[in-house]
Design a protein around this motif. Structure first.
Motif, PDB file in Angstrom:
ATOM      1  N   GLY A 158      39.614  59.584  49.037  1.00 46.65           N
ATOM      2  CA  GLY A 158      40.823  59.001  48.472  1.00 46.65           C
ATOM      3  C   GLY A 158      40.884  57.505  48.664  1.00 46.65           C
ATOM      4  N   ALA A 159      40.524  57.051  49.858  1.00 46.29           N
ATOM      5  CA  ALA A 159      40.572  55.616  50.146  1.00 46.29           C
ATOM      6  C   ALA A 159      39.599  54.842  49.266  1.00 46.29           C
ATOM      7  CB  ALA A 159      40.259  55.377  51.623  1.00 46.29           C
ATOM      8  N   ILE A 160      38.420  55.396  49.043  1.00 50.60           N
ATOM      9  CA  ILE A 160      37.422  54.704  48.223  1.00 50.60           C
ATOM     10  C   ILE A 160      37.826  54.731  46.748  1.00 50.60           C
ATOM     11  CG2 ILE A 160      35.029  54.829  47.409  1.00 50.60           C
ATOM     12  CD1 ILE A 160      34.323  55.674  50.325  1.00 50.60           C
ATOM     13  N   GLU A 161      38.406  55.840  46.285  1.00 48.20           N
ATOM     14  CA  GLU A 161      38.939  55.863  44.922  1.00 48.20           C
ATOM     15  C   GLU A 161      39.978  54.763  44.739  1.00 48.20           C
ATOM     16  OE1 GLU A 161      38.572  60.694  44.031  1.00 48.20           O
ATOM     17  OE2 GLU A 161      40.489  59.793  44.610  1.00 48.20           O
ATOM     18  N   PHE A 162      40.802  54.588  45.761  1.00 51.72           N
ATOM     19  CA  PHE A 162      41.916  53.643  45.731  1.00 51.72           C
ATOM     20  C   PHE A 162      41.453  52.198  45.784  1.00 51.72           C
ATOM     21  CE2 PHE A 162      45.581  51.459  47.578  1.00 51.72           C
ATOM     22  CZ  PHE A 162      46.674  52.086  46.982  1.00 51.72           C
ATOM     23  N   SER A 163      40.506  51.910  46.677  1.00 55.16           N
ATOM     24  CA  SER A 163      40.154  50.515  46.975  1.00 55.16           C
ATOM     25  C   SER A 163      38.812  50.063  46.407  1.00 55.16           C
ATOM     26  CB  SER A 163      40.144  50.294  48.499  1.00 55.16           C
ATOM     27  OG  SER A 163      41.442  50.443  49.025  1.00 55.16           O
ATOM     28  N   VAL A 164      38.029  50.978  45.853  1.00 52.30           N
ATOM     29  CA  VAL A 164      36.757  50.591  45.236  1.00 52.30           C
ATOM     30  C   VAL A 164      36.739  50.992  43.762  1.00 52.30           C
ATOM     31  CG1 VAL A 164      34.249  50.809  45.291  1.00 52.30           C
ATOM     32  CG2 VAL A 164      35.537  50.749  47.437  1.00 52.30           C
ATOM     33  N   PHE A 165      36.911  52.279  43.483  1.00 53.61           N
ATOM     34  CA  PHE A 165      36.867  52.715  42.086  1.00 53.61           C
ATOM     35  C   PHE A 165      37.993  52.073  41.270  1.00 53.61           C
ATOM     36  CE2 PHE A 165      34.778  57.023  43.341  1.00 53.61           C
ATOM     37  CZ  PHE A 165      33.647  56.346  43.736  1.00 53.61           C
ATOM     38  N   GLY A 166      39.195  51.980  41.857  1.00 48.52           N
ATOM     39  CA  GLY A 166      40.321  51.373  41.148  1.00 48.52           C
ATOM     40  C   GLY A 166      40.061  49.929  40.765  1.00 48.52           C
ATOM     41  N   PRO A 167      39.678  49.077  41.729  1.00 45.77           N
ATOM     42  CA  PRO A 167      39.376  47.693  41.371  1.00 45.77           C
ATOM     43  C   PRO A 167      38.252  47.556  40.349  1.00 45.77           C
ATOM     44  CG  PRO A 167      39.678  47.873  43.733  1.00 45.77           C
ATOM     45  CD  PRO A 167      39.681  49.274  43.189  1.00 45.77           C
ATOM     46  N   VAL A 168      37.199  48.359  40.491  1.00 46.04           N
ATOM     47  CA  VAL A 168      36.089  48.268  39.542  1.00 46.04           C
ATOM     48  C   VAL A 168      36.571  48.634  38.134  1.00 46.04           C
ATOM     49  CG1 VAL A 168      33.854  49.233  38.881  1.00 46.04           C
ATOM     50  CG2 VAL A 168      34.300  48.650  41.269  1.00 46.04           C
ATOM     51  N   ALA A 169      37.374  49.687  38.033  1.00 46.30           N
ATOM     52  CA  ALA A 169      37.898  50.093  36.723  1.00 46.30           C
ATOM     53  C   ALA A 169      38.784  49.015  36.123  1.00 46.30           C
ATOM     54  CB  ALA A 169      38.677  51.401  36.857  1.00 46.30           C
ATOM     55  N   ALA A 170      39.645  48.416  36.959  1.00 52.82           N
ATOM     56  CA  ALA A 170      40.566  47.396  36.462  1.00 52.82           C
ATOM     57  C   ALA A 170      39.808  46.155  35.992  1.00 52.82           C
ATOM     58  CB  ALA A 170      41.567  47.028  37.554  1.00 52.82           C
ATOM     59  N   VAL A 171      38.893  45.690  36.816  1.00 52.10           N
ATOM     60  CA  VAL A 171      38.144  44.478  36.456  1.00 52.10           C
ATOM     61  C   VAL A 171      37.303  44.713  35.212  1.00 52.10           C
ATOM     62  CG1 VAL A 171      36.324  42.900  37.199  1.00 52.10           C
ATOM     63  CG2 VAL A 171      38.146  43.539  38.790  1.00 52.10           C
ATOM     64  N   HIS A 172      36.632  45.848  35.160  1.00 52.22           N
ATOM     65  CA  HIS A 172      35.804  46.146  33.987  1.00 52.22           C
ATOM     66  C   HIS A 172      36.636  46.123  32.711  1.00 52.22           C
ATOM     67  CE1 HIS A 172      32.449  47.919  31.762  1.00 52.22           C
ATOM     68  NE2 HIS A 172      33.320  48.750  31.219  1.00 52.22           N
ATOM     69  N   GLN A 173      37.873  46.590  32.799  1.00 50.35           N
ATOM     70  CA  GLN A 173      38.711  46.667  31.612  1.00 50.35           C
ATOM     71  C   GLN A 173      39.185  45.294  31.131  1.00 50.35           C
ATOM     72  OE1 GLN A 173      39.209  49.474  29.907  1.00 50.35           O
ATOM     73  NE2 GLN A 173      40.348  48.324  28.336  1.00 50.35           N
ATOM     74  N   VAL A 174      39.466  44.377  32.055  1.00 44.48           N
ATOM     75  CA  VAL A 174      40.034  43.080  31.649  1.00 44.48           C
ATOM     76  C   VAL A 174      38.978  41.995  31.478  1.00 44.48           C
ATOM     77  CG1 VAL A 174      42.177  43.648  32.843  1.00 44.48           C
ATOM     78  CG2 VAL A 174      40.479  42.228  34.009  1.00 44.48           C
ATOM     79  N   LEU A 175      37.783  42.220  31.993  1.00 42.59           N
ATOM     80  CA  LEU A 175      36.809  41.137  32.071  1.00 42.59           C
ATOM     81  C   LEU A 175      36.357  40.634  30.704  1.00 42.59           C
ATOM     82  CD1 LEU A 175      35.298  39.325  33.977  1.00 42.59           C
ATOM     83  CD2 LEU A 175      33.500  41.067  34.164  1.00 42.59           C
ATOM     84  N   GLN A 176      36.163  41.526  29.752  1.00 41.23           N
ATOM     85  CA  GLN A 176      35.699  41.087  28.445  1.00 41.23           C
ATOM     86  C   GLN A 176      36.713  40.155  27.791  1.00 41.23           C
ATOM     87  OE1 GLN A 176      32.625  41.461  27.127  1.00 41.23           O
ATOM     88  NE2 GLN A 176      33.395  39.969  25.651  1.00 41.23           N
ATOM     89  N   GLY A 177      37.997  40.466  27.971  1.00 41.00           N
ATOM     90  CA  GLY A 177      39.032  39.590  27.422  1.00 41.00           C
ATOM     91  C   GLY A 177      39.002  38.218  28.062  1.00 41.00           C
ATOM     92  N   MET A 178      38.808  38.170  29.372  1.00 45.15           N
ATOM     93  CA  MET A 178      38.723  36.877  30.057  1.00 45.15           C
ATOM     94  C   MET A 178      37.509  36.097  29.576  1.00 45.15           C
ATOM     95  SD  MET A 178      39.782  37.831  33.989  1.00 45.15           S
ATOM     96  CE  MET A 178      41.411  38.464  34.390  1.00 45.15           C
ATOM     97  N   ARG A 179      36.412  36.779  29.395  1.00 46.64           N
ATOM     98  CA  ARG A 179      35.202  36.092  28.921  1.00 46.64           C
ATOM     99  C   ARG A 179      35.401  35.562  27.508  1.00 46.64           C
ATOM    100  NH1 ARG A 179      30.459  40.109  31.299  1.00 46.64           N
ATOM    101  NH2 ARG A 179      29.717  38.639  32.886  1.00 46.64           N
ATOM    102  N   THR A 180      36.139  36.303  26.706  1.00 49.95           N
ATOM    103  CA  THR A 180      36.373  35.880  25.319  1.00 49.95           C
ATOM    104  C   THR A 180      37.200  34.604  25.260  1.00 49.95           C
ATOM    105  OG1 THR A 180      36.225  38.158  24.501  1.00 49.95           O
ATOM    106  CG2 THR A 180      37.395  36.566  23.117  1.00 49.95           C
ATOM    107  N   ILE A 181      38.226  34.511  26.106  1.00 51.84           N
ATOM    108  CA  ILE A 181      39.067  33.310  26.084  1.00 51.84           C
ATOM    109  C   ILE A 181      38.489  32.192  26.943  1.00 51.84           C
ATOM    110  CG2 ILE A 181      41.145  34.629  25.584  1.00 51.84           C
ATOM    111  CD1 ILE A 181      41.954  34.410  28.485  1.00 51.84           C
ATOM    112  N   GLY A 182      37.492  32.513  27.758  1.00 53.88           N
ATOM    113  CA  GLY A 182      36.777  31.483  28.502  1.00 53.88           C
ATOM    114  C   GLY A 182      37.338  31.122  29.858  1.00 53.88           C
TER     115      GLY A 182
END
Length: 222
Positions: free
Chosen positions: A106-130
């Motif tokens: 549970g702790a790893i889902e919360f503090s590792v899988f969650g952040p990885v999922a969140a960053v992966h989802q927003v990163l392309q948008g950040m790269r697009t706007i620079g």
């Protein structure tokens, strides 16, 4: 206006961060497990003059979190700033000799899988706007493991390593990644750990975009 997504938004630090960034012209996407509570918070902030919307997601469910962040982008535009700061659950705070595989999962889902999922989802948008900002908020066990809180000590170590690698890898792309360490409890009126003071510190990290790790107050790491 730029959009900030706060994962783990509540009426303490989350609300303070929302007000701080909102005062600088950000639209606010507030994400929590409890849709009713976060919608109420968003309504209060909107009444105060900060454009805010509430969304529900379970950070232990990567698909749920990714889908919610995708909906935020659809509703409010590209997410320029992501704050990952959900409050750890009580079962992650057991002593090391009482910690089970299930507790660590549970702790790893919360503090590792969650952040990885969140960053992966927003990163392309950040790269697009620079440009972009990703801020992680952790307790002191992220840098000084304690046997009393084995789950967070182990999982926060993984989150810290991931955040540090992101900081190094994304700096050339003008995407800043930082980590705020808050030893002990957040406390209203505390000179260094009042929610408003911490929100100001996070804003400073976002603006200055320099060091990876910032401490809310000094820690003895020996």
């Amino acid at each position: 206006m730029p959009t900030i997504a706060l994962v783990g938004a509540g009426r303490g630090l989350g609300a303070a961060v929302a007000r701080r960034f909102g005062s600088e012209g950000f639209d606010l996407a507030l994400i929590s497990r409890n849709l009713e509570r976060v919608t109420s918070l968003a309504a209060d902030l909107t009444t105060e003059g900060y454009p805010a919307r509430g969304y529900a997601a379970n950070v232990r469910d990567p698909r749920s979190l990714a889908a919610t962040l995708d909906q935020v982008t659809h509703d409010m535009g590209a997410i320029e700033t992501l704050v990952y700061a959900p409050l750890p659950q009580k079962e992650f705070l057991r002593p090391v000799l009482e910690t089970t595989v299930q507790d660590l999962q549970g702790a790893i889902e919360f503090s590792v899988f969650g952040p990885v999922a969140a960053v992966h989802q927003v990163l392309q948008g950040m790269r697009t706007i620079g440009h972009g900002t990703i801020l992680f908020i952790n307790g002191g066990s992220a840098v000084r493991p304690t046997a009393l809180f084995a789950g967070t000590s182990i999982a926060f170590a993984g989150e810290s390593a991931y955040a540090r690698m992101l900081h190094d890898a994304l700096a050339p792309e003008h995407i800043y990644v930082g980590q705020l360490i808050i030893p002990g409890a957040i406390s209203e009126g505390h000179p260094e750990k009042d929610p408003g003071t911490l929100a100001d510190k996070l804003w400073g990290m976002h603006v200055e975009r320099k060091q990876f790790r910032v401490f809310a107050e000094p820690m003895d790491l020996d």
